[in-house]
Design a protein around this motif. Structure first.
Motif, PDB file in Angstrom:
ATOM      1  N   VAL A 139       0.831  -1.205   0.000  1.00 41.00           N
ATOM      2  CA  VAL A 139       0.000   0.000   0.000  1.00 41.00           C
ATOM      3  C   VAL A 139       0.859   1.247   0.000  1.00 41.00           C
ATOM      4  CG1 VAL A 139      -1.732   1.322   1.291  1.00 41.00           C
ATOM      5  CG2 VAL A 139      -1.883  -1.181   1.180  1.00 41.00           C
ATOM      6  N   ARG A 140       1.783   1.320   0.932  1.00 37.24           N
ATOM      7  CA  ARG A 140       2.652   2.482   1.070  1.00 37.24           C
ATOM      8  C   ARG A 140       4.071   2.078   0.660  1.00 37.24           C
ATOM      9  NH1 ARG A 140       2.688   6.863   5.046  1.00 37.24           N
ATOM     10  NH2 ARG A 140       1.025   5.806   6.190  1.00 37.24           N
ATOM     11  N   PRO A 141       4.599   2.651  -0.422  1.00 28.96           N
ATOM     12  CA  PRO A 141       5.958   2.289  -0.844  1.00 28.96           C
ATOM     13  C   PRO A 141       6.963   2.565   0.267  1.00 28.96           C
ATOM     14  CG  PRO A 141       4.852   3.602  -2.531  1.00 28.96           C
ATOM     15  CD  PRO A 141       3.999   3.662  -1.304  1.00 28.96           C
ATOM     16  N   GLY A 142       7.882   1.641   0.471  1.00 28.55           N
ATOM     17  CA  GLY A 142       8.864   1.816   1.527  1.00 28.55           C
ATOM     18  C   GLY A 142      10.173   1.157   1.168  1.00 28.55           C
ATOM     19  N   ALA A 143      11.023   1.027   2.169  1.00 29.72           N
ATOM     20  CA  ALA A 143      12.349   0.465   1.939  1.00 29.72           C
ATOM     21  C   ALA A 143      12.306  -1.048   1.782  1.00 29.72           C
ATOM     22  CB  ALA A 143      13.274   0.843   3.094  1.00 29.72           C
ATOM     23  N   LEU A 144      11.235  -1.690   2.268  1.00 28.56           N
ATOM     24  CA  LEU A 144      11.146  -3.139   2.210  1.00 28.56           C
ATOM     25  C   LEU A 144      10.760  -3.603   0.809  1.00 28.56           C
ATOM     26  CD1 LEU A 144       9.211  -3.865   5.524  1.00 28.56           C
ATOM     27  CD2 LEU A 144      11.644  -4.174   5.107  1.00 28.56           C
ATOM     28  N   THR A 145      11.339  -4.705   0.390  1.00 29.96           N
ATOM     29  CA  THR A 145      10.956  -5.348  -0.866  1.00 29.96           C
ATOM     30  C   THR A 145      10.457  -6.748  -0.552  1.00 29.96           C
ATOM     31  OG1 THR A 145      13.135  -6.331  -1.266  1.00 29.96           O
ATOM     32  CG2 THR A 145      12.758  -4.081  -2.090  1.00 29.96           C
ATOM     33  N   GLY A 179       3.370  -1.497   4.605  1.00 30.84           N
ATOM     34  CA  GLY A 179       4.042  -0.220   4.802  1.00 30.84           C
ATOM     35  C   GLY A 179       3.436   0.666   5.860  1.00 30.84           C
ATOM     36  N   ALA A 180       2.455   0.179   6.611  1.00 34.02           N
ATOM     37  CA  ALA A 180       1.832   0.984   7.661  1.00 34.02           C
ATOM     38  C   ALA A 180       2.760   1.078   8.870  1.00 34.02           C
ATOM     39  CB  ALA A 180       0.501   0.370   8.076  1.00 34.02           C
ATOM     40  N   PRO A 181       2.771   2.207   9.556  1.00 42.05           N
ATOM     41  CA  PRO A 181       3.656   2.346  10.722  1.00 42.05           C
ATOM     42  C   PRO A 181       3.215   1.540  11.934  1.00 42.05           C
ATOM     43  CG  PRO A 181       2.299   4.305  10.484  1.00 42.05           C
ATOM     44  CD  PRO A 181       2.058   3.464   9.258  1.00 42.05           C
ATOM     45  N   LEU A 182       1.929   1.166  12.004  1.00 48.22           N
ATOM     46  CA  LEU A 182       1.400   0.389  13.116  1.00 48.22           C
ATOM     47  C   LEU A 182       1.046  -1.003  12.615  1.00 48.22           C
ATOM     48  CD1 LEU A 182       0.277   0.097  16.024  1.00 48.22           C
ATOM     49  CD2 LEU A 182      -1.901   0.977  15.132  1.00 48.22           C
ATOM     50  N   MET A 183       1.661  -2.026  13.217  1.00 48.27           N
ATOM     51  CA  MET A 183       1.403  -3.410  12.817  1.00 48.27           C
ATOM     52  C   MET A 183       0.770  -4.167  13.971  1.00 48.27           C
ATOM     53  SD  MET A 183       4.828  -4.298  10.625  1.00 48.27           S
ATOM     54  CE  MET A 183       5.899  -3.751  11.953  1.00 48.27           C
ATOM     55  N   LEU A 184      -0.377  -4.788  13.707  1.00 49.32           N
ATOM     56  CA  LEU A 184      -1.134  -5.553  14.690  1.00 49.32           C
ATOM     57  C   LEU A 184      -1.123  -7.018  14.258  1.00 49.32           C
ATOM     58  CD1 LEU A 184      -4.152  -3.077  14.792  1.00 49.32           C
ATOM     59  CD2 LEU A 184      -2.245  -3.149  16.407  1.00 49.32           C
ATOM     60  N   MET A 185      -0.688  -7.914  15.152  1.00 47.20           N
ATOM     61  CA  MET A 185      -0.523  -9.314  14.793  1.00 47.20           C
ATOM     62  C   MET A 185      -1.116 -10.198  15.888  1.00 47.20           C
ATOM     63  SD  MET A 185       3.408  -9.229  13.392  1.00 47.20           S
ATOM     64  CE  MET A 185       3.858  -8.218  11.965  1.00 47.20           C
ATOM     65  N   ASP A 186      -2.035 -11.076  15.503  1.00 48.85           N
ATOM     66  CA  ASP A 186      -2.693 -11.957  16.450  1.00 48.85           C
ATOM     67  C   ASP A 186      -1.949 -13.294  16.500  1.00 48.85           C
ATOM     68  OD1 ASP A 186      -4.430 -13.092  18.218  1.00 48.85           O
ATOM     69  OD2 ASP A 186      -6.202 -12.949  16.935  1.00 48.85           O
ATOM     70  N   GLU A 187      -1.222 -13.541  17.585  1.00 48.48           N
ATOM     71  CA  GLU A 187      -0.440 -14.752  17.797  1.00 48.48           C
ATOM     72  C   GLU A 187       0.436 -15.088  16.583  1.00 48.48           C
ATOM     73  OE1 GLU A 187      -2.072 -18.055  19.799  1.00 48.48           O
ATOM     74  OE2 GLU A 187      -3.636 -16.897  20.800  1.00 48.48           O
ATOM     75  N   PRO A 188       1.431 -14.258  16.291  1.00 46.04           N
ATOM     76  CA  PRO A 188       2.228 -14.420  15.074  1.00 46.04           C
ATOM     77  C   PRO A 188       3.129 -15.640  15.042  1.00 46.04           C
ATOM     78  CG  PRO A 188       3.136 -12.692  16.461  1.00 46.04           C
ATOM     79  CD  PRO A 188       1.820 -13.064  17.057  1.00 46.04           C
ATOM     80  N   VAL A 189       3.292 -16.359  16.163  1.00 41.16           N
ATOM     81  CA  VAL A 189       4.144 -17.557  16.134  1.00 41.16           C
ATOM     82  C   VAL A 189       3.398 -18.804  16.615  1.00 41.16           C
ATOM     83  CG1 VAL A 189       6.323 -16.322  16.313  1.00 41.16           C
ATOM     84  CG2 VAL A 189       5.126 -16.963  18.404  1.00 41.16           C
ATOM     85  N   SER A 190       2.072 -18.782  16.598  1.00 38.87           N
ATOM     86  CA  SER A 190       1.307 -19.924  17.120  1.00 38.87           C
ATOM     87  C   SER A 190       1.527 -21.196  16.314  1.00 38.87           C
ATOM     88  CB  SER A 190      -0.185 -19.579  17.158  1.00 38.87           C
ATOM     89  OG  SER A 190      -0.648 -19.203  15.875  1.00 38.87           O
ATOM     90  N   PHE A 191       1.895 -21.077  15.032  1.00 36.69           N
ATOM     91  CA  PHE A 191       2.103 -22.258  14.187  1.00 36.69           C
ATOM     92  C   PHE A 191       3.583 -22.513  13.881  1.00 36.69           C
ATOM     93  CE2 PHE A 191      -2.178 -20.718  12.856  1.00 36.69           C
ATOM     94  CZ  PHE A 191      -2.912 -21.808  13.280  1.00 36.69           C
ATOM     95  N   GLN A 192       4.476 -21.793  14.551  1.00 36.93           N
ATOM     96  CA  GLN A 192       5.896 -21.870  14.201  1.00 36.93           C
ATOM     97  C   GLN A 192       6.656 -22.869  15.067  1.00 36.93           C
ATOM     98  OE1 GLN A 192       6.863 -20.296  11.436  1.00 36.93           O
ATOM     99  NE2 GLN A 192       4.733 -19.592  11.350  1.00 36.93           N
ATOM    100  N   LEU A 219      12.335  -4.804  12.558  1.00 38.23           N
ATOM    101  CA  LEU A 219      11.337  -3.906  11.973  1.00 38.23           C
ATOM    102  C   LEU A 219      11.120  -2.679  12.844  1.00 38.23           C
ATOM    103  CD1 LEU A 219       8.436  -6.148  10.630  1.00 38.23           C
ATOM    104  CD2 LEU A 219      10.103  -4.881   9.292  1.00 38.23           C
ATOM    105  N   ALA A 220      10.951  -2.907  14.150  1.00 40.00           N
ATOM    106  CA  ALA A 220      10.617  -1.812  15.057  1.00 40.00           C
ATOM    107  C   ALA A 220      11.796  -0.892  15.330  1.00 40.00           C
ATOM    108  CB  ALA A 220      10.072  -2.365  16.365  1.00 40.00           C
ATOM    109  N   THR A 221      13.017  -1.385  15.168  1.00 47.63           N
ATOM    110  CA  THR A 221      14.196  -0.561  15.438  1.00 47.63           C
ATOM    111  C   THR A 221      14.777   0.056  14.175  1.00 47.63           C
ATOM    112  OG1 THR A 221      15.612  -2.533  15.341  1.00 47.63           O
ATOM    113  CG2 THR A 221      14.813  -1.855  17.502  1.00 47.63           C
ATOM    114  N   SER A 222      14.130  -0.170  13.042  1.00 49.41           N
ATOM    115  CA  SER A 222      14.615   0.412  11.787  1.00 49.41           C
ATOM    116  C   SER A 222      14.256   1.886  11.719  1.00 49.41           C
ATOM    117  CB  SER A 222      14.005  -0.324  10.594  1.00 49.41           C
ATOM    118  OG  SER A 222      12.615  -0.057  10.509  1.00 49.41           O
ATOM    119  N   ALA A 223      14.750   2.542  10.691  1.00 55.60           N
ATOM    120  CA  ALA A 223      14.507   3.979  10.530  1.00 55.60           C
ATOM    121  C   ALA A 223      13.041   4.293  10.241  1.00 55.60           C
ATOM    122  CB  ALA A 223      15.383   4.522   9.407  1.00 55.60           C
ATOM    123  N   SER A 224      12.247   3.274   9.900  1.00 57.46           N
ATOM    124  CA  SER A 224      10.841   3.525   9.560  1.00 57.46           C
ATOM    125  C   SER A 224      10.015   3.961  10.759  1.00 57.46           C
ATOM    126  CB  SER A 224      10.228   2.251   8.959  1.00 57.46           C
ATOM    127  OG  SER A 224      10.200   1.216   9.921  1.00 57.46           O
ATOM    128  N   GLY A 225      10.494   3.651  11.980  1.00 62.66           N
ATOM    129  CA  GLY A 225       9.763   4.064  13.174  1.00 62.66           C
ATOM    130  C   GLY A 225       8.460   3.325  13.378  1.00 62.66           C
TER     131      GLY A 225
END
Length: 247
Positions: A108-114, A152-165, A180-186
């Motif tokens: 959605v929002r172009p950013g540094a990530l590919t 590309g959103a600055p706020l990321m919401l994740m419901d149990e992101p490692v439940s299947f890992q 991700l959280a410590t990168s320059a994207s803030g």
């Protein structure tokens, strides 16, 4: 200088479901670079809270949620994707498209990530040409995390992101979220989780749901303590060799 608004703020947020109060009068802020984990027993309201924070339907809610200082209700649906990304506990796919195509549609929002970089970071490069409906639960979950980041959103919401890992991929996801959280994207992260030891690796802060609407919040070093964990989970805890164990 006026400080920048929080990426996420709740004002008197209360949530109810099936005649129970899950959260009462939540006053809470999430700032850039913070990684919050929401903890609580099964059915405490973690998933309902994440849905409310994402602006999705929940059984009953009162109070206000703000993204970037602006009331959630004032964000048009098309603009909301610029503010927050949401990864559900389990993705539901309706079309047999490839992982590569799915990720291209998620941007959605172009950013540094590919897409190539995120696929490599999450150990799913080899799945790029595979259909999303052919993935295992753990593979699909990591692809969902890639979707969340590439939005590309600055706020990321994740419901149990490692439940299947598996354990190796749990460690990989913790390291990836920290990056991700410590990168320059803030960016900032809010995720639900059960594994206390994983939370210590992945989070900077904890929001605990105690039941009957009660909650507490603070830094990990304040929240991950035996009395607090006992109050949240209803069982004794002890630390053994740097590892937390339910007694």
């Amino acid at each position: 200088m006026t400080p920048a608004p929080a990426l996420l703020e709740t004002r008197g947020l209360s949530l109810h479901a099936a005649g129970r109060c899950l959260v009462r009068d939540l006053e809470w802020r999430v700032h850039p670079g913070e990684r919050w984990c929401v903890i609580g027993r099964n059915a405490a309201g973690k998933s309902t809270l994440l849905r409310a924070l994402a602006g999705l339907p929940v059984p009953q809610r009162h109070g206000e949620v703000r993204w970037l200082g602006r009331p959630q209700a004032e964000w048009p649906a098309a603009d909301a994707a610029w503010a927050r990304a949401y990864a559900p506990q389990q993705a539901v796919d309706r079309f047999p498209i490839s992982v590569e195509r799915l990720l291209s549609l998620s941007m959605v929002r172009p950013g540094a990530l590919t897409a190539e970089a995120v696929l490599a970071q999450l150990d799913v490069t080899h799945l790029a040409q595979r259909g999303v409906m052919q993935l295992s639960g753990g593979e699909r979950q990591r692809v969902a995390l890639a979707q969340c980041a590439l939005q590309g959103a600055p706020l990321m919401l994740m419901d149990e992101p490692v439940s299947f890992q598996d354990p190796a991929h749990q460690a990989l996801v913790a390291q990836w979220l920290t990056g991700l959280a410590t990168s320059a994207s803030g960016a900032a992260l809010v995720a639900s989780a059960h594994d206390v030891n994983w939370i210590l690796r992945a989070a900077t802060h904890v929001l605990a749901l105690h039941g009957e609407g009660h909650w507490s919040a603070g830094r990990c070093d304040e929240m991950i303590r035996a009395p607090r964990l006992a109050a949240v989970y209803g069982c004794a805890w002890r630390e053994a060799g740097g590892v937390w164990v339910a007694a």
